[in-house]
Design a protein around this motif. Structure first.
Motif, mmCIF file in Angstrom:
data_model
loop_
_atom_site.group_PDB
_atom_site.id
_atom_site.type_symbol
_atom_site.label_atom_id
_atom_site.label_comp_id
_atom_site.label_asym_id
_atom_site.label_seq_id
_atom_site.Cartn_x
_atom_site.Cartn_y
_atom_site.Cartn_z
ATOM 1 N N SER A 42 0.830 -1.197 0.000
ATOM 2 C CA SER A 42 0.000 0.000 0.000
ATOM 3 C C SER A 42 0.868 1.251 0.000
ATOM 4 O O SER A 42 0.675 2.167 -0.803
ATOM 5 C CB SER A 42 -0.905 -0.045 1.234
ATOM 6 O OG SER A 42 -1.492 1.200 1.439
ATOM 7 N N SER A 43 1.874 1.272 0.860
ATOM 8 C CA SER A 43 2.766 2.423 0.954
ATOM 9 C C SER A 43 3.579 2.584 -0.331
ATOM 10 O O SER A 43 3.772 3.689 -0.840
ATOM 11 C CB SER A 43 3.664 2.221 2.170
ATOM 12 O OG SER A 43 4.766 3.042 2.107
ATOM 13 N N GLU A 44 4.041 1.480 -0.875
ATOM 14 C CA GLU A 44 4.846 1.512 -2.097
ATOM 15 C C GLU A 44 4.007 2.008 -3.285
ATOM 16 O O GLU A 44 4.511 2.687 -4.171
ATOM 17 C CB GLU A 44 5.407 0.115 -2.357
ATOM 18 C CG GLU A 44 6.398 0.006 -3.467
ATOM 19 C CD GLU A 44 7.688 0.782 -3.242
ATOM 20 O OE1 GLU A 44 7.960 1.200 -2.111
ATOM 21 O OE2 GLU A 44 8.408 0.996 -4.226
ATOM 22 N N TYR A 45 2.746 1.673 -3.297
ATOM 23 C CA TYR A 45 1.862 2.119 -4.383
ATOM 24 C C TYR A 45 1.536 3.611 -4.250
ATOM 25 O O TYR A 45 1.584 4.361 -5.223
ATOM 26 C CB TYR A 45 0.570 1.309 -4.353
ATOM 27 C CG TYR A 45 -0.405 1.680 -5.444
ATOM 28 C CD1 TYR A 45 -0.313 1.121 -6.709
ATOM 29 C CD2 TYR A 45 -1.425 2.600 -5.201
ATOM 30 C CE1 TYR A 45 -1.203 1.470 -7.712
ATOM 31 C CE2 TYR A 45 -2.315 2.963 -6.188
ATOM 32 C CZ TYR A 45 -2.197 2.394 -7.442
ATOM 33 O OH TYR A 45 -3.082 2.750 -8.434
ATOM 34 N N LEU A 46 1.228 4.046 -3.030
ATOM 35 C CA LEU A 46 0.768 5.426 -2.837
ATOM 36 C C LEU A 46 1.918 6.417 -2.685
ATOM 37 O O LEU A 46 1.864 7.529 -3.214
ATOM 38 C CB LEU A 46 -0.133 5.511 -1.599
ATOM 39 C CG LEU A 46 -1.459 4.758 -1.681
ATOM 40 C CD1 LEU A 46 -2.145 4.767 -0.327
ATOM 41 C CD2 LEU A 46 -2.348 5.374 -2.756
ATOM 42 N N HIS A 47 2.960 6.039 -1.926
ATOM 43 C CA HIS A 47 4.051 6.970 -1.615
ATOM 44 C C HIS A 47 5.384 6.232 -1.618
ATOM 45 O O HIS A 47 5.974 6.016 -0.556
ATOM 46 C CB HIS A 47 3.856 7.610 -0.227
ATOM 47 C CG HIS A 47 2.498 8.149 0.016
ATOM 48 N ND1 HIS A 47 2.021 9.275 -0.602
ATOM 49 C CD2 HIS A 47 1.484 7.701 0.800
ATOM 50 C CE1 HIS A 47 0.785 9.498 -0.211
ATOM 51 N NE2 HIS A 47 0.439 8.561 0.636
ATOM 52 N N PRO A 48 5.865 5.816 -2.789
ATOM 53 C CA PRO A 48 7.128 5.069 -2.801
ATOM 54 C C PRO A 48 8.286 5.906 -2.281
ATOM 55 O O PRO A 48 8.393 7.097 -2.596
ATOM 56 C CB PRO A 48 7.315 4.693 -4.277
ATOM 57 C CG PRO A 48 6.434 5.612 -5.033
ATOM 58 C CD PRO A 48 5.312 6.023 -4.128
ATOM 59 N N GLU A 49 9.116 5.289 -1.472
ATOM 60 C CA GLU A 49 10.269 5.978 -0.887
ATOM 61 C C GLU A 49 11.505 5.090 -1.003
ATOM 62 O O GLU A 49 11.382 3.873 -1.043
ATOM 63 C CB GLU A 49 10.048 6.256 0.605
ATOM 64 C CG GLU A 49 8.950 7.237 0.902
ATOM 65 C CD GLU A 49 8.822 7.512 2.395
ATOM 66 O OE1 GLU A 49 8.614 8.670 2.767
ATOM 67 O OE2 GLU A 49 8.953 6.553 3.195
ATOM 68 N N ARG A 50 12.672 5.719 -1.029
ATOM 69 C CA ARG A 50 13.937 4.969 -1.089
ATOM 70 C C ARG A 50 14.986 5.656 -0.219
ATOM 71 O O ARG A 50 15.011 6.885 -0.124
ATOM 72 C CB ARG A 50 14.491 4.941 -2.524
ATOM 73 C CG ARG A 50 13.643 4.194 -3.517
ATOM 74 C CD ARG A 50 13.665 2.707 -3.291
ATOM 75 N NE ARG A 50 12.868 1.999 -4.287
ATOM 76 C CZ ARG A 50 11.559 1.813 -4.232
ATOM 77 N NH1 ARG A 50 10.864 2.279 -3.201
ATOM 78 N NH2 ARG A 50 10.930 1.152 -5.181
ATOM 79 N N ASN A 51 15.863 4.840 0.379
ATOM 80 C CA ASN A 51 17.059 5.405 1.011
ATOM 81 C C ASN A 51 18.028 5.796 -0.092
ATOM 82 O O ASN A 51 18.066 5.154 -1.145
ATOM 83 C CB ASN A 51 17.726 4.366 1.912
ATOM 84 C CG ASN A 51 17.021 4.250 3.243
ATOM 85 O OD1 ASN A 51 16.814 5.244 3.931
ATOM 86 N ND2 ASN A 51 16.633 3.046 3.606
ATOM 87 N N LEU A 52 18.790 6.841 0.136
ATOM 88 C CA LEU A 52 19.799 7.259 -0.838
ATOM 89 C C LEU A 52 21.179 7.064 -0.243
ATOM 90 O O LEU A 52 21.402 7.340 0.937
ATOM 91 C CB LEU A 52 19.643 8.748 -1.173
ATOM 92 C CG LEU A 52 18.417 9.189 -1.949
ATOM 93 C CD1 LEU A 52 18.487 10.693 -2.206
ATOM 94 C CD2 LEU A 52 18.327 8.440 -3.255
ATOM 95 N N THR A 53 22.107 6.613 -1.075
ATOM 96 C CA THR A 53 23.512 6.597 -0.699
ATOM 97 C C THR A 53 24.271 7.322 -1.800
ATOM 98 O O THR A 53 23.846 7.315 -2.960
ATOM 99 C CB THR A 53 24.062 5.165 -0.552
ATOM 100 O OG1 THR A 53 23.901 4.485 -1.789
ATOM 101 C CG2 THR A 53 23.355 4.408 0.553
ATOM 102 N N ALA A 54 25.367 7.964 -1.419
ATOM 103 C CA ALA A 54 26.122 8.743 -2.399
ATOM 104 C C ALA A 54 27.514 8.999 -1.827
ATOM 105 O O ALA A 54 27.847 8.530 -0.727
ATOM 106 C CB ALA A 54 25.403 10.072 -2.666
ATOM 107 N N ILE A 55 28.313 9.727 -2.588
ATOM 108 C CA ILE A 55 29.599 10.198 -2.080
ATOM 109 C C ILE A 55 29.644 11.710 -2.230
ATOM 110 O O ILE A 55 28.987 12.263 -3.124
ATOM 111 C CB ILE A 55 30.810 9.545 -2.808
ATOM 112 C CG1 ILE A 55 30.692 9.714 -4.316
ATOM 113 C CG2 ILE A 55 30.962 8.085 -2.433
ATOM 114 C CD1 ILE A 55 31.914 9.243 -5.079
ATOM 115 N N VAL A 56 30.372 12.374 -1.327
ATOM 116 C CA VAL A 56 30.555 13.829 -1.428
ATOM 117 C C VAL A 56 32.048 14.136 -1.301
ATOM 118 O O VAL A 56 32.823 13.330 -0.794
ATOM 119 C CB VAL A 56 29.773 14.594 -0.329
ATOM 120 C CG1 VAL A 56 28.286 14.312 -0.434
ATOM 121 C CG2 VAL A 56 30.294 14.267 1.060
ATOM 122 N N LYS A 57 32.419 15.329 -1.783
ATOM 123 C CA LYS A 57 33.821 15.744 -1.692
ATOM 124 C C LYS A 57 34.214 15.917 -0.222
ATOM 125 O O LYS A 57 33.414 16.394 0.591
ATOM 126 C CB LYS A 57 34.023 17.065 -2.436
ATOM 127 C CG LYS A 57 33.934 16.918 -3.948
ATOM 128 C CD LYS A 57 33.968 18.263 -4.616
ATOM 129 C CE LYS A 57 32.640 18.480 -5.314
ATOM 130 N NZ LYS A 57 32.296 19.765 -5.721
#
Ligand code: SF4
Length: 117
Positions: A42-57
């Motif tokens: 239900s949550s994925e259909y209505l309000h999909p969310e994801r964790n983000l990973t990245a690199i910064v300087k």
């Protein structure tokens, strides 16, 4: 009527759940085998969310960049905008795991945290 098939990631069973609905309302959910799966789909259909990973300087660090992540999942439709902000960040010492380098990115409630030290 829209239909979306979602693979539940709550447990290793990986049930394939079909959600049917229109706009912001859900008509039916099929294929789940527990309440947790229904809630996830239900949550994925209505309000999909994801964790983000990245690199910064990183200034004065052992490598030119350091890894970061969000403190909580962010809405999928804000992911690209968040990544544009994150890639412009530059951080300096102290390098401590969990240090917040940016609070509440794009009003998502998620902070950007260092994941290395
Ligand atoms: S629906 Fe339930 S049993 Fe199936 S993957 Fe999700 S949590 Fe596991």
């Amino acid at each position: 009527m829209n239909e979306k098939t979602i693979t539940c990631i709550i447990c290793p069973s990986s049930c394939h759940i079909t959600v049917r609905g229109s706009g912001n309302s859900i008509e039916s959910i099929e294929g789940h085998t527990c309440k947790r799966g229904m809630k996830y789909a239900s949550s994925e259909y209505l309000h999909p969310e994801r964790n983000l990973t990245a690199i910064v300087k990183a200034k004065d660090y052992k490598t030119p960049v350091i890894s970061v992540r969000t403190s909580r999942p962010v809405p999928k439709d804000k992911q690209i905008a968040c990544m544009r902000i994150i890639r412009e960040l530059e951080v300096g010492p102290p390098y401590e795991i969990g240090r917040v380098i940016l609070k509440n990115i794009l009003d998502t409630g998620a902070d950007i945290l260092l994941t290395n030290e």
